[in-house]
Design an enzyme around this catalytic site. Structure first.
Site, PDB file in Angstrom:
ATOM      1  N   ASP A   1       0.859  -1.189   0.000  1.00  0.00           N
ATOM      2  CA  ASP A   1       0.000   0.000   0.000  1.00  0.00           C
ATOM      3  C   ASP A   1       0.894   1.238   0.000  1.00  0.00           C
ATOM      4  O   ASP A   1       2.018   1.195  -0.518  1.00  0.00           O
ATOM      5  CB  ASP A   1      -0.949  -0.032   1.202  1.00  0.00           C
ATOM      6  CG  ASP A   1      -2.304   0.572   0.890  1.00  0.00           C
ATOM      7  OD1 ASP A   1      -2.359   1.785   0.671  1.00  0.00           O
ATOM      8  OD2 ASP A   1      -3.307  -0.181   0.869  1.00  0.00           O
TER       9      ASP A   1
ATOM     10  N   HIS B   1      -3.766   6.067   3.621  1.00  0.00           N
ATOM     11  CA  HIS B   1      -4.501   4.862   3.240  1.00  0.00           C
ATOM     12  C   HIS B   1      -3.797   3.600   3.742  1.00  0.00           C
ATOM     13  O   HIS B   1      -4.419   2.701   4.321  1.00  0.00           O
ATOM     14  CB  HIS B   1      -4.653   4.816   1.715  1.00  0.00           C
ATOM     15  CG  HIS B   1      -5.519   3.706   1.201  1.00  0.00           C
ATOM     16  ND1 HIS B   1      -5.047   2.442   0.911  1.00  0.00           N
ATOM     17  CD2 HIS B   1      -6.860   3.673   0.913  1.00  0.00           C
ATOM     18  CE1 HIS B   1      -6.032   1.673   0.471  1.00  0.00           C
ATOM     19  NE2 HIS B   1      -7.156   2.401   0.448  1.00  0.00           N
TER      20      HIS B   1
ATOM     21  N   SER C   1     -11.302  -1.591   0.114  1.00  0.00           N
ATOM     22  CA  SER C   1      -9.949  -1.525   0.677  1.00  0.00           C
ATOM     23  C   SER C   1      -9.941  -1.900   2.150  1.00  0.00           C
ATOM     24  O   SER C   1      -8.890  -2.278   2.690  1.00  0.00           O
ATOM     25  CB  SER C   1      -9.376  -0.111   0.525  1.00  0.00           C
ATOM     26  OG  SER C   1      -9.007   0.151  -0.805  1.00  0.00           O
TER      27      SER C   1
END
Length: 702
Positions: free
Chosen positions: A22, A65, A238
């Site tokens: 990520d 994120h 996600s």
């Protein structure tokens, strides 16, 4: 996902490495331990193998994120706020975003290349990750990324990929390797999103053509911090993907025997089935459910053996055992995935065979009895309608009361010279033939039976033979018989219907008889072998599928007092040795007894007879089966580590006592008979109400 079940079982993800490809991770966050001394040092759960294949110069997150995804997997559990699924798992962080594309204000601006993702996947695999989370999406995966997935799955690594957030009928093209069996090897999961009510999220791509590899988890309202340790509520596939990855870490720690493929199959097998039944194009395999995943799946066997322990009925006790009460039996079992669980065989899994109430069958009016023969040979046949395809056990051994108690049997008897008699029987026990050859003339009763006339539990005699040799006033008889023990299972026994089941047995008898004036006495020893039962009781393989050998000592007396009066009695003592099989260690000794006493008078008012009998049918007076059951299991050696001695009690609290008064009046070619009876605690069950009945029967020959 009902993760509390996993936590209560001790699963935290400790020692399991999870790869996260990520935008990096917040290195200043305390959610992953104290990393100030270096990655993987002290309490820091971000491992030193973490890297920056994107070329950013650090794995420290900018966009947030990656931190939120990593927190969803492994954020600490400290009693404040929320925490990650596998809160003790170790993280292999692979920062794969292109330099300068991620900002703290717009996480969607982050850009990732397939080659960088592939490099991160290779590094996570090399670092020993059991599962790698990829909460990314886009166009169809390149051959470079497909090759990296191929290498990962070949090494047994599970890969979880987010389905995408376009609300489309199919997952992102980026997930295509998941449906390529040659590459995925059943180890790639596509993660869809549902809300807390198991309803597919409006933004989530559906399962579509990838339904067989699609699993949903909650992806709405997931609370996690960003790169600045500011808590946010996130939504998207996600955040369903890292919940699945965290669940995989919990299972990998709790059950170290499981391969990656087994973990994936387990998640699919235990997912909640929502939407259309089975695998469907919306929810695919269903919704992640750890409560189910942490319960035994499929057939369970006693640890260290192949003996199956059912979740339904594990034993059906017979009449002699009545209401024998049990305690719970603790045992370690392995499920279909080879996972060990501590479970209990509860008293409710011991079924008590109900006391029979077969008076209508006993009084059937469509029976026919006939006999032919002479002094050297005689054949007698009785036919009675069957009930539930099970033949009724013979009711008596008398000659003078044959009109009252008709026997479902065929007997061929005769003599060989002056001293030898023989008899063959169909549906007639060897002990009955023995009594007939000895000339015993016992009165027949419908309910209060002579315990020496049968096995003492439900059997269907197939065939029997007996031979008697006289020595002056003495007689010696040998007899044998074979047949089936009858056991009735309830409908909750897996794979079995509620009906009678048959298990073979064999029985042999040697008896000595003597007549002294009006006194007739007999003493016999009977050995009985049961192939799959213990005194008619049936035990599952998980309890050793016990078989038994029994020895019975029988004493019978009949005294003619004169003027039509007679007094009789019988006594049986038994010793039964139960032996276990299928790798279950243990044995047991049961002591049994039965008795009967009666008094009767012929010619009370003329051509009539009157009798009274009190009897106790066969009952276990003492004993049970001792078992040695496994308690602990070692995944390293795949062997039992500890054992426990436990016991199955087979002695009932109840004691059946039967009272019966019979009267018969004969006239011309017919007779009228009546029987009054009372059974206290029928079936040796103390709570069973008394069984009271009366019979009047009229017979007329023509």
């Amino acid at each position: 996902m009902h993760a509390l079940t996993a936590y209560q079982a001790g699963a935290t993800g400790a020692g399991i490495k999870v790869g996260v490809i990520d935008s990096g991770i917040d290195l200043q966050s305390a959610e992953f331990g104290d990393c100030s001394g270096g990655l993987g040092v002290g309490t820091c759960r971000i491992l030193a193998a973490s890297s920056d294949p994107g070329g950013n110069g650090s794995i420290d997150d900018v966009g947030g994120h990656g931190t939120a995804v990593a927190f969803t997997i492994a954020g600490r559990r400290n009693g404040s706020g929320t925490h990650g699924v596998a809160f003790d798992a170790q993280l292999v962080v692979e920062r794969a975003d292109q330099p300068g594309t991620c900002t703290s204000t717009d996480t969607s601006a982050c850009k990732f290349s397939d080659s960088t993702i592939a490099l991160g996947l290779d590094r996570a695999r090399q670092a020993g990750a059991r599962v790698v989370n990829i909460s990314l999406g886009g166009d169809s995966a390149s051959s470079t990324l497909a090759a990296a997935i191929d290498r990962a799955t070949a090494a047994g690594v599970i890969v979880v990929i987010a389905a995408g957030n376009d609300g489309a009928a199919n997952p992102d093209a980026f997930t295509n390797p998941a449906t390529n069996a040659a590459i995925a090897r059943g180890l790639v999961i596509i993660a869809g999103s549902v809300n807390s009510n198991d309803v597919i999220s409006s933004f989530s791509n559906r399962a579509g053509t990838s339904a067989s590899v699609y699993l949903a988890a909650v992806g709405e309202g997931v609370r996690a911090p960003d790169a600045n340790n500011t808590p946010f509520v996130w939504s998207g596939t996600s955040f369903s993907a890292p919940q699945i990855a965290g669940a995989i870490a919990l299972l990998a720690q709790a059950f170290p025997n499981l391969t990656g493929k087994q973990i994936v199959d387990l998640l699919y097998a235990t997912a909640r089935d929502v939407g259309d039944p089975g695998v469907d194009p919306i929810y695919g395999r269903g919704v992640l459910d750890l409560a189910r995943a942490f319960q035994p799946v499929g057939t369970t066997s006693v640890a260290g053996t192949s003996a199956v322990l059912t979740t339904g009925v594990n034993a059906v006790l017979s009449g002699p055992m009545g209401d024998a009460q049990q305690g719970a039996l603790g045992v370690a079992v392995l499920d279909a995935f080879g996972r060990a669980f501590a479970t209990s065989v509860h008293p409710g899994s011991f079924q008590h065979q109900a006391a029979t109430r077969n008076l209508p069958a006993l009084m059937a009016t469509r029976d026919r009895t006939f006999s032919v023969g002479g002094d050297r040979m005689r054949i007698a046949v009785s036919l009675v309608p069957t009930v539930d395809s099970v033949r009724i056990e013979p009711l008596g051994i008398t000659s003078r009361d044959a009109g009252v108690a008709r026997m479902l049997a065929t007997t061929v008897s005769g003599r060989l010279g002056a001293r030898v008699q023989y008899a063959f029987g169909a549906s007639q026990s060897g002990t009955v033939l023995t009594a007939q050859l000895a000339g015993r003339d016992d009165p027949a009763f419908l309910i209060a039976r002579d315990p020496l006339g049968g096995a003492g539990f439900d059997v269907d005699v197939g065939g029997s033979a007996a031979m008697r040799r006289s020595f002056g006033g003495w007689g010696v008889t040998v007899a044998s018989e074979t047949g089936d023990v009858l056991s009735r299972y309830g409908g909750d026994m897996p794979g079995l219907q509620s009906r009678w089941y048959r298990y073979g047995y064999g029985r042999s008898t040697i008896a000595v008889d003597r007549h002294l004036g009006g006194l007739a006495a007999s003493l016999g020893l009977t050995r009985m072998g049961e192939n799959n039962t213990v005194l008619g009781a049936r035990f599952s393989a998980g309890l050793g599928a016990a078989r038994a050998d029994s020895l019975f000592a029988d004493l019978g007396l009949r005294w003619g007092l004169g003027d039509g009066w007679s007094l009789g009695g019988s006594l049986r003592k038994g010793w039964t040795h139960a032996r276990l099989r299928g790798g279950i260690q243990g044995s047991g000794l049961l002591r049994t007894n039965a008795w009967a006493a009666d008094i009767g008078k012929d010619g009370v008012l003329g051509s009539d007879s009157l009798g009274l009998r009190v009897a106790q049918p066969l009952r276990v007076a003492h004993g049970g089966i001792g078992l040695t059951l496994p308690e602990g299991w070692d995944y390293a050696t795949l062997s039992v580590t500890s054992w426990s001695s436990q016991r199955i009690n087979l002695a009932p609290a109840g004691r059946e006592i039967d009272y019966e008064l019979r009267y018969r009046w004969q006239f011309g070619d017919g007779d009228v008979s009546s029987n009054l009876f009372l059974r206290r605690e029928p079936g040796n069950i103390a709570a069973m109400p008394s069984d009271v009945g009366a019979v009047v029967r009229f017979n007329w020959g023509f």
